[in-house]
Enzyme design. Structure first.
Site, PDB file in Angstrom:
ATOM      1  N   GLU A   1       0.857  -1.437  -0.022  1.00  0.00           N
ATOM      2  CA  GLU A   1      -0.036  -0.019   0.046  1.00  0.00           C
ATOM      3  C   GLU A   1       0.677   1.278   0.187  1.00  0.00           C
ATOM      4  O   GLU A   1       0.575   2.368  -0.739  1.00  0.00           O
ATOM      5  CB  GLU A   1      -0.998  -0.037   1.227  1.00  0.00           C
TER       6      GLU A   1
ATOM      7  N   THR B   1     -11.326   7.973 -13.742  1.00  0.00           N
ATOM      8  CA  THR B   1     -10.315   7.351 -12.605  1.00  0.00           C
ATOM      9  C   THR B   1     -10.714   6.053 -12.254  1.00  0.00           C
ATOM     10  O   THR B   1      -9.935   5.330 -11.450  1.00  0.00           O
ATOM     11  CB  THR B   1      -9.934   8.378 -11.558  1.00  0.00           C
TER      12      THR B   1
END
Length: 460
Positions: A323, A448
């Protein structure tokens, strides 16, 4: 998903249950629609479009806060993309044409419910909304990405409905980002701070970058130009400023692997050597800009960024990137010294929540170059995701990409798995089609959340 969770927002795959983190309107269905269309799976398409007319946008599950940003990119984007595809090249997949018209009608209904977010003194929208009494959470600022990632969807809605109100609302908020004030909030040309005051439209800081919170503002600058070159040439100009400043000022090379190129964040003109999975869309965005502007320097720089993000995958035990990560040696943990020397980064958050950005950039790299290596990288990533995150009836977030078997499961399957991970993993291997990104003419542009919209201007 269809068996255990539909039409709730998410599947909880370990125990075949469900959750509603996106207001209970069916986030996974909205996000899956365009992917089911491009992969041509009629029964999923028709299950979803049969359901859409029944959604009541005025009621949020358990009066949960509604995110203007997330609702726009997932729900509004998913419905508009479905409408574009089903009223265009994939019209044969709909069993009931009334359901196609309902996609646009429901998109408009949703925007009508959201539109009070823009009722601020400046026109910069509030992001966090309570629908039960048309209020907000009281925040006095909004963020760069959450203001700057509305304009494509709301403009598309205006173009399809003939009602220019929606475009004007989103473009008014965007105008403060295109002409940032005060001047100190733009430490390098085109690169701006993160938070904007809702009353004044003024930036309140000069910290940012291409990471989460800022990312898709930059992404949409060039995508608006692809959408309509005539109306949005000024957006392209701002993207060029940002891209040139990024190459000159933010490109960073880890001490242990100087051949790698990451993008640093910034606080004023001080660099912060942190990045993450979300930022790994950056390579694909540079490549897209290079393709549509005919500027090889942007494609080449984008390919450098893609290679560095691929490296975050191939260095971990699972073959999946973390992440967040850093190459700031002043904060290097002792237990990751060896890892940093080998990898060129160390892990600051080891989780993986089914994010798509690395595979997304592989897709753009392949479409620009035709090089098989990007297909191979995408396949390797998909195999690793399938091997590590598959559990029960679906895919789950995991806690540690650098532990055997990914640590433990979190029992959560984000809707963007359907919209993005599966779509980009398919498209990179799929044959040419009108909606594929091209180094010739682009007839479609992806929001997006990877929902493709038909371009309104002359394709480039």
């Amino acid at each position: 998903m269809d068996r255990y969770a539909f039409p709730n927002d998410e599947l909880r795959p370990q125990n075949n249950s469900f959750s509603n983190s996106r207001n209970g309107w069916g986030a996974s269905a909205a996000d899956a629609l365009s992917t089911a269309l491009l992969t041509e799976i009629p029964y999923i398409v028709n299950d979803i479009i049969d359901y859409v007319p029944s959604i009541d946008w005025s009621v949020s599950y358990e009066n949960m806060l509604v995110s203007l940003f997330e609702t726009t990119i997932r729900y509004l984007g998913g419905l508009l993309s479905g409408y574009d595809l089903l009223s265009g090249p994939l019209s044969d997949l709909a069993n009931n044409t009334a359901n196609v018209a309902a996609l646009l009608e429901q998109a408009q209904n949703l925007a009508n419910n959201l539109s009070y977010a823009f009722e601020t003194p400046s026109g910069v929208p509030s992001n966090n909304l309570y629908f039960n009494n048309r209020s907000t959470d009281g925040s006095d600022t909004n963020g760069l990405a959450t203001i700057g990632t509305l304009v494509l969807e709301w403009t598309r809605l205006s173009d399809l409905t003939g009602n220019d109100t929606y475009a004007k609302l989103a473009q008014k908020g965007e105008s403060y980002l295109l002409n940032p004030q005060p001047a100190w909030a733009e430490p390098w040309q085109g690169l701006v701070g993160t938070y904007v005051n809702l009353t004044t439209g003024l930036f309140v800081d000069a910290s940012g970058g291409w990471n989460g919170g800022d990312d898709s503002f930059y992404e949409y600058l060039i995508k608006m130009y692809v959408y309509d070159t005539a109306r949005f040439s000024s957006y392209k100009d701002r993207w060029v400023l940002a891209a040139d400043s990024t190459m000159a000022n933010l490109a960073s090379h880890p001490s242990s692997r100087p051949e790698l190129t990451f993008l640093a964040m910034f606080e004023n003109t001080t660099l912060v050597y942190d990045s993450g999975h979300l930022a790994c869309f950056d390579g694909g965005n540079f490549i897209l800009g290079g393709l549509v502007l005919g500027e090889q320097k942007y494609v080449d720089f984008g390919l450098e960024l893609v290679e560095a993000c691929e490296n975050t995958y191939n260095q971990t035990l699972t073959g999946i990137g973390p992440e967040s990560f850093s190459w700031n040696v002043s904060a290097l943990p002792a237990n990751q010294t060896d890892f940093y020397e080998r990898a060129g980064f160390y892990i600051t958050d080891s989780s993986y929540i089914l994010r798509p950005e690395v595979i997304e950039s592989f897709y753009y790299a392949y479409r620009a170059t035709g090089s098989q290596i990007y297909r191979d990288w995408a396949w390797n990533a998909f195999v690793a995701i399938n091997a590590t995150t598959r559990v029960g009836s679906g895919f789950s977030e995991i806690t540690d990409v650098n532990a055997p078997n990914g640590g433990s499961f979190v029992n959560s399957q984000e809707s963007f798995l359907f919209a993005e991970v599966l779509k980009y993993s398919y498209l990179i291997h799929a044959p040419d089609a009108a909606w594929q990104v091209s180094n010739g003419v682009n007839e479609w542009v992806y929001n997006t959340e990877a929902h493709p919209f038909k371009v309104a201007g002359t394709p480039i």
